[in-house]
Write an enzyme that holds these catalytic residues in place. Structure first.
Site, PDB file in Angstrom:
ATOM      1  CE  LYS A 199      -1.731   2.840   2.792  1.00  0.00           C
ATOM      2  NZ  LYS A 199      -1.566   4.041   1.922  1.00  0.00           N
ATOM      3  CD  GLU A 274      13.992   4.435   6.987  1.00  0.00           C
ATOM      4  OE1 GLU A 274      13.897   5.463   7.702  1.00  0.00           O
ATOM      5  OE2 GLU A 274      13.991   4.474   5.755  1.00  0.00           O
ATOM      6  CB  CYS A 308      14.108   9.027   6.608  1.00  0.00           C
ATOM      7  SG  CYS A 308      15.014   7.983   5.476  1.00  0.00           S
TER       8      CYS A 308
END
Ligand code: TXE
Length: 513
Positions: A199, A274, A308
């Site tokens: 998804k 993560e 990130c």
């Protein structure tokens, strides 16, 4: 040196006319059990191009019924049909074929991602080509997953382990690099013999739906890879909590990761998470300053800071602080914002409207924190989702701008006096995803590499990644790590088999020890 707040309200944003963005077939469908399907109920939502501000694709609005259908297809493909009957080498060959198709289609996929998240085409083109390497790498691993024979101390027993697929893997991805972030998870899960339901983010579903077409062309059996689209807050809990999902692999924000872990715990699922970061990038006075400046820029302004691993806290030794600030301010002023398709653009728009508003809110937060803005720091005129490169000095590590993940091009510069001081600031964060160290002193480089509480340490470099290298976070930056050889084992159960080839009768009331 005197630092001035730059009066810089309008950057000439280089907007391309829409006619230069050729129309694509933008009516996407979900891929479930090998079929291209509409969402249950037939609803759709628009995917917007953050550069033009206009919708460019139509995406099925998936529901919990679609989650059920996709998980059922993946569950069935796990145990029946061609996939479980294939040898590991055959699975590997399919993954390598997929890699070839990704290379063939890289330009198209890159353009789709740039349309959806505004990342520079220069970068998405490279990233998509690079995702092929993940599938080659994990394709190579598929037939190297081995159990062990254990020399148990008991006579006439053959004792061995088998590594078996953990089940249906739910892969949930964010909007900043959808295909790259999905690649390690999907590649490793399929190498392990699992089946997958992906998804993607509701903001960037198109590239993953387009990728599904390549799975079909590569010849993966139906149901091995399924892609559903929809909103995390509507179907996320249901998907994660689904009893037939065996493992959840997620990249995204820390609070969503926490929620996923809570929901997954109820059904004892494994998760690999993560999450966010507030990474320190540390420049010592002995560093090669030209390189360090480039490293600082790539740490915070590349991808408009939507990374990130962004080096959003720049720790600078006091003796070189003013010089570093001056050079970074000059650099920031030379950064060209504009059309992510244009080859000479440095920074594209912020990918989503909520993210854009969130990033802007930190201008006020920084002001009330008492940080000094030396460049940027104000919204730009115009209707694009552009945020100018922004640098704050006089930042204390306990300020919100130094503690919270902003995920935009806002840099906090924090001075330090010596090694101990630098280390204590660097580790004083709830996060621990990445870090950078700029020094020519080898002892210091090793000392910091070992003492920094972060899943990645880059020395005299920043923002590098490889399919071979584990990526994971300390503290609230994640759970487990992805990429590299070990990631395959996240998707495997370890089973022990005991075989008695002796004649002795079992003791019914005493365990065989
Ligand atoms: O991410 P979310 P958002 C950080 C960044 C950003 C913040 C929020 O700081 O400001 O996260 O961004 C799905 N169960 N990162 O809101 O919510 C969602 O549909 C299951 C860091 O966009 O984490 C999407 O597919 N799934 C980051 C995915 O989670 C759920 C990259 C990520 O969305 C769900 C992006 C639920 N309850 C943002 N709720 C990184 N680490 O690279 C949402 N989702």
């Amino acid at each position: 040196m005197t630092l001035h707040t730059i009066e810089w309200h309008t950057i000439p944003v280089n907007r391309t006319e829409e006619r230069e963005w050729p129309r694509m077939n933008a009516n996407y469908k979900m891929f479930v059990g090998g079929n291209w399907v509409e969402a249950d109920g037939g609803k759709r939502f628009d995917s917007d191009n953050p550069f033009t501000g206009r919708s460019w694709a139509s995406i099925p609005h998936g529901t919990t019924a679609d989650v059920d259908a996709a998980v059922a297809a993946a569950k069935s493909a796990l145990t029946t049909g061609d996939w479980p009957a294939m040898s590991a080498s055959q699975r590997g060959a399919l993954l390598r074929k997929l890699g070839d198709l990704i290379v063939e289609e890289a330009d198209r996929l890159a353009e789709i991602e740039t349309r959806d998240n505004g990342k520079l085409l220069n970068e998405t083109s490279l990233q998509i080509r690079y995702t092929a390497q993940f599938y080659y790498y994990y394709g190579g691993m598929a037939d190297k997953i081995e159990g062990a024979v254990i020399p148990v101390e008991k006579p006439n027993i053959h004792n061995y382990t088998r590594l078996e697929p953990i089940g249906v893997v739910a892969v949930i991805t964010p909007w900043n690099s959808p295909l790259l972030i999905a690649a390690g998870k999907i590649g490793a899960a399929l190498a392990a013999g699992c089946t997958v339901v992906v998804k993607p983010s509701e903001f960037t579903s198109a590239s993953t739906l387009a990728l599904a077409e390549l799975f079909e062309r590569a010849g993966f059996p139906k149901g091995v890879l399924n892609v559903i689209s929809g909103f995390g807050h509507e179907i996320g809990d249901y998907f994660v909590g689904h009893p037939d999902v065996g493992c959840v692999a997620f990249t995204g924000g820390t609070s969503t990761g926490q929620r996923i872990n809570e929901v997954a715990a109820k059904t004892f699922k494994k998760t690999v998470l993560e999450l966010g970061g507030k990474s320190p990038n540390i420049i010592f006075e002995d560093a090669d300053l030209d390189n360090a400046i480039l490293g600082a820029v790539s740490g915070i302004f590349a991808a408009s800071g939507q990374s990130c691993v962004a080096g959003s806290r720049l720790l600078v030794q006091r003796s070189i602080h003013d010089q570093v600030v001056e050079r970074l301010v000059d650099f920031a002023k030379s950064i060209k914002l504009g059309d992510p398709m244009a080859p000479d653009t440095h920074m594209g728009p912020i990918a989503t409207r909520p993210q854009y508003e969130r990033v802007l809110s930190y201008f006020d937060i920084a002001r009330s924190d008492g940080a000094e803005c030396v460049v940027g720091g104000t919204p730009l005129d115009g209707d694009g989702q552009f945020v100018q490169p922004t640098i704050y000095t006089g930042v204390k590590n306990d300020m919100r701008i130094a503690q919270e993940e902003i995920f935009g091009p806002l840099l906090s510069i924090i001075p330090f006096d010596d090694d101990d001081h630098a280390l204590s600031i660097a580790n004083d964060t709830l996060y621990g995803l990445a870090s950078g160290v700029w020094t020519q002193n080898m002892q210091r480089a090793f000392r910091f590499s070992h003492a920094l509480q972060a899943g990645q340490v880059w020395v005299n470099m920043y923002r590098a990644a490889s399919y071979m290298t584990p990526l994971g976070g300390y503290k609230r930056s994640g759970l487990g790590s992805e990429n590299g050889k070990d990631h395959v084992y996240d998707y495997l159960h370890k089973k022990a088999v005991w075989m008695n080839y002796g004649e002795d009768a079992p003791q019914p009331f005493v365990q065989k020890l």
